[in-house]
Every structure is written in structure tokens, then in C-alpha cells.
Design a protein around this motif. Structure first.
Motif, short mmCIF file in Angstrom:
data_model
loop_
_atom_site.label_atom_id
_atom_site.label_comp_id
_atom_site.label_asym_id
_atom_site.label_seq_id
_atom_site.Cartn_x
_atom_site.Cartn_y
_atom_site.Cartn_z
N ARG A 78 0.81 -1.22 0.00
CA ARG A 78 0.00 0.00 0.00
C ARG A 78 0.84 1.27 0.00
N ILE A 79 1.88 1.31 0.84
CA ILE A 79 2.63 2.56 1.00
C ILE A 79 3.70 2.72 -0.07
N ALA A 80 4.49 1.69 -0.32
CA ALA A 80 5.63 1.81 -1.22
C ALA A 80 5.27 2.35 -2.61
N PRO A 81 4.14 1.96 -3.20
CA PRO A 81 3.82 2.50 -4.53
C PRO A 81 3.55 4.00 -4.55
N ALA A 82 3.09 4.57 -3.43
CA ALA A 82 2.77 6.00 -3.39
C ALA A 82 2.89 6.50 -1.95
N PRO A 83 4.12 6.70 -1.47
CA PRO A 83 4.33 7.02 -0.06
C PRO A 83 3.90 8.42 0.36
N ALA A 84 3.77 9.35 -0.57
CA ALA A 84 3.55 10.75 -0.21
C ALA A 84 2.25 10.95 0.58
N GLU A 85 1.20 10.24 0.19
CA GLU A 85 -0.08 10.42 0.87
C GLU A 85 0.00 9.97 2.32
N THR A 86 0.64 8.83 2.56
CA THR A 86 0.80 8.34 3.93
C THR A 86 1.68 9.28 4.73
N ALA A 87 2.78 9.74 4.14
CA ALA A 87 3.68 10.65 4.84
C ALA A 87 2.95 11.92 5.25
N ALA A 88 2.12 12.45 4.37
CA ALA A 88 1.38 13.68 4.68
C ALA A 88 0.40 13.46 5.82
N ALA A 89 -0.27 12.31 5.83
CA ALA A 89 -1.23 12.03 6.89
C ALA A 89 -0.54 11.91 8.24
N ILE A 90 0.63 11.30 8.25
CA ILE A 90 1.38 11.16 9.51
C ILE A 90 1.90 12.52 9.96
N ALA A 91 2.45 13.28 9.04
CA ALA A 91 3.01 14.59 9.39
C ALA A 91 1.96 15.52 9.96
N ALA A 92 0.70 15.33 9.60
CA ALA A 92 -0.37 16.21 10.08
C ALA A 92 -0.52 16.15 11.60
N TYR A 93 -0.06 15.08 12.22
CA TYR A 93 -0.16 14.99 13.68
C TYR A 93 0.68 16.05 14.38
#
Length: 238
Positions: A78-93
Motif C-alpha cells: 500500500r505505502i511503497a507504490p505511493a508514499p507521499a499520501e501516507t507521509a502527509a497524513a502522519i506529518a499532520a499529527y
């Protein structure tokens, strides 16, 4: 899912590792297989599949018995193909990091928070150049764009495995700073989780133990520990 295998084993081909169940490639519920780059992680996944279900075919295997498998599947599929979305969601914390919100009317609790939490905000400022502001009470405080950008860059620099682990740890901890400190090897999962529940433990000391709350803390602490272990395994450590 039902246990349908007797034995799990490790297979290696062209520098990649996979799990065999009774000699056949292990497949996830969606039919996918995992090819892993890290032997320690693959060995841990073999071990959890070997132990799942207590050894009896037909036994129910719950997702909680396979944390390394779940994290590996999340990271690679899930993450490796498109990491930016996950990274943004985590950074929002970082916009409402737990460590920035201190007790307003309880001096003893405030003193505990200041002593336990401030050093980690200082660490984040030194490590990432992210100076997060602190307030008392639950009213939202705006953090500076510079601090948020610095922490977002720190998250974006992580690989898919670390992002998968942060995706578990940060929501449980309520703190991006604590999650990054674990990823960086600056503190262990037990210490970090203990810092995240200072408020709960303070109230428990005053009003008595709530068994349901204690059980929830134990499960949440296990989740953080599993995620921290996962990161270590992807970095070659047992």
C-alpha cells in the motif's frame, strides 16, 4: 481466517525472502504474496505464522497474531507504490502533538509533563529545526509553518517500512515527536508509550485503577512495541 497449514518456513531466491506454508508460498487474504528484502523480518514473519493458531489446523487466526505480516503488507503493497499520501497524513499529527498540550489547572501533573515532555520537544528542535509551541489546556494552538514543514520533511524522508510503523505508533501515542524519536533510536517503545499516558496514570493514582482502561493501555502499548520491532527488523536488527 482459519489455519490450514502445519509448518511455516523461509525461502530465499535472488536475494529476496518469502514465507512458505507447508511448502507453498504464503498468500495474504487478497491473494498477494510477499517478497521481503530483509532476512530478520522474514524470519520473524515465519515465526509468527508458525505459531499462529496454536498449531491446530482449523483454528481461527486473528490479525493480532500476525503484526509483522500486517505491517509488511501495508508497507510493500500500500505505502511503497505511493508514499507521499501516507507521509502527509502522519506529518499532520504535528499540528496538535500531545507534547505541546500541558495541564491547565493541575500543578502536579503540569510539573510531570514539563519534566517528561519538554526534553523531547527540545530534541525535535535540535534534530529537525522544528520549534513547536507549548500551551496549557486543550485549546488549539497554531504551530509555525517552518516547524510543521521541518517535521513533514523528516517524515517524508522515511522509507515505506518506517512509514508503516509510524502509521501505527503516531496515532496511538498522539505524538509525531515521540514516533520519530522511536524511529531514530532515541527511545524505546515502552518509554515512549509511558510518556504518552502520563495524564491517564496520574488520574489513576488519584482515583484508582480502571481495569478496562488498563487493558486498553496494554493492548495499545503492544501495538507500539510491535511497530518499533518491525522497524528494527527492516534495519537488520533482531
Amino acid at each position: 481466517m482459519k489455519r490450514f497449514w502445519d509448518r511455516a518456513a523461509l525461502a530465499e531466491a535472488e536475494g529476496r525472502f518469502s514465507v512458505l506454508l507447508d511448502g507453498k508460498p504464503m498468500r495474504l487474504p487478497g491473494g498477494e504474496s510477499l517478497a521481503l528484502a530483509h532476512r530478520p523480518l522474514a524470519e520473524a514473519i515465519v515465526d509468527e505464522w508458525d505459531q499462529a493458531g496454536g498449531g491446530a489446523k482449523g483454528a481461527t487466526v486473528t490479525p493480532g497474531l500476525l503484526p509483522m505480516t500486517q505491517l509488511a503488507a501495508t508497507a510493500t503493497l500500500r505505502i511503497a507504490p505511493a508514499p507521499a499520501e501516507t507521509a502527509a497524513a502522519i506529518a499532520a499529527y504535528a499540528r496538535a502533538d500531545l507534547l505541546c498540550y500541558r495541564a491547565e489547572a493541575t500543578p502536579a501533573l503540569l510539573a510531570q509533563q514539563d519534566a517528561a515532555w519538554q526534553p523531547w520537544l527540545d530534541w525535535a528542535e535540535k534534530r529537525y529545526g522544528a520549534a513547536l509551541l507549548v500551551t496549557r489546556g486543550i485549546g488549539f494552538i497554531d504551530q509555525s509553518p517552518q516547524a510543521l514543514a521541518a517535521l513533514a520533511a523528516a517524515v517524508a524522508a522515511q522509507d515505506a517500512h518506517a512509514l508503516a510503523a509510524l502509521g501505527v505508533m503516531v496515532p496511538v501515542l498522539g505524538s509525531l515527536v515521540l514516533g520519530l524519536a522511536i524511529i531514530e533510536g532515541e527511545m524505546n517503545a515502552t518509554e515512549a508509550y509511558g510518556l504518552s499516558v502520563i495524564d491517564e496514570l496520574y488520574q489513576e493514582e488519584r482515583w484508582g485503577r480502571d481495569e478496562d482502561a488498563a487493558a486498553h493501555r496494554a493492548r495499545a502499548g503492544d501495538d507500539v512495541s510491535a511497530a518499533a520491532t518491525y522497524v528494527r527488523l527492516t534495519r537488520g536488527a533482531a
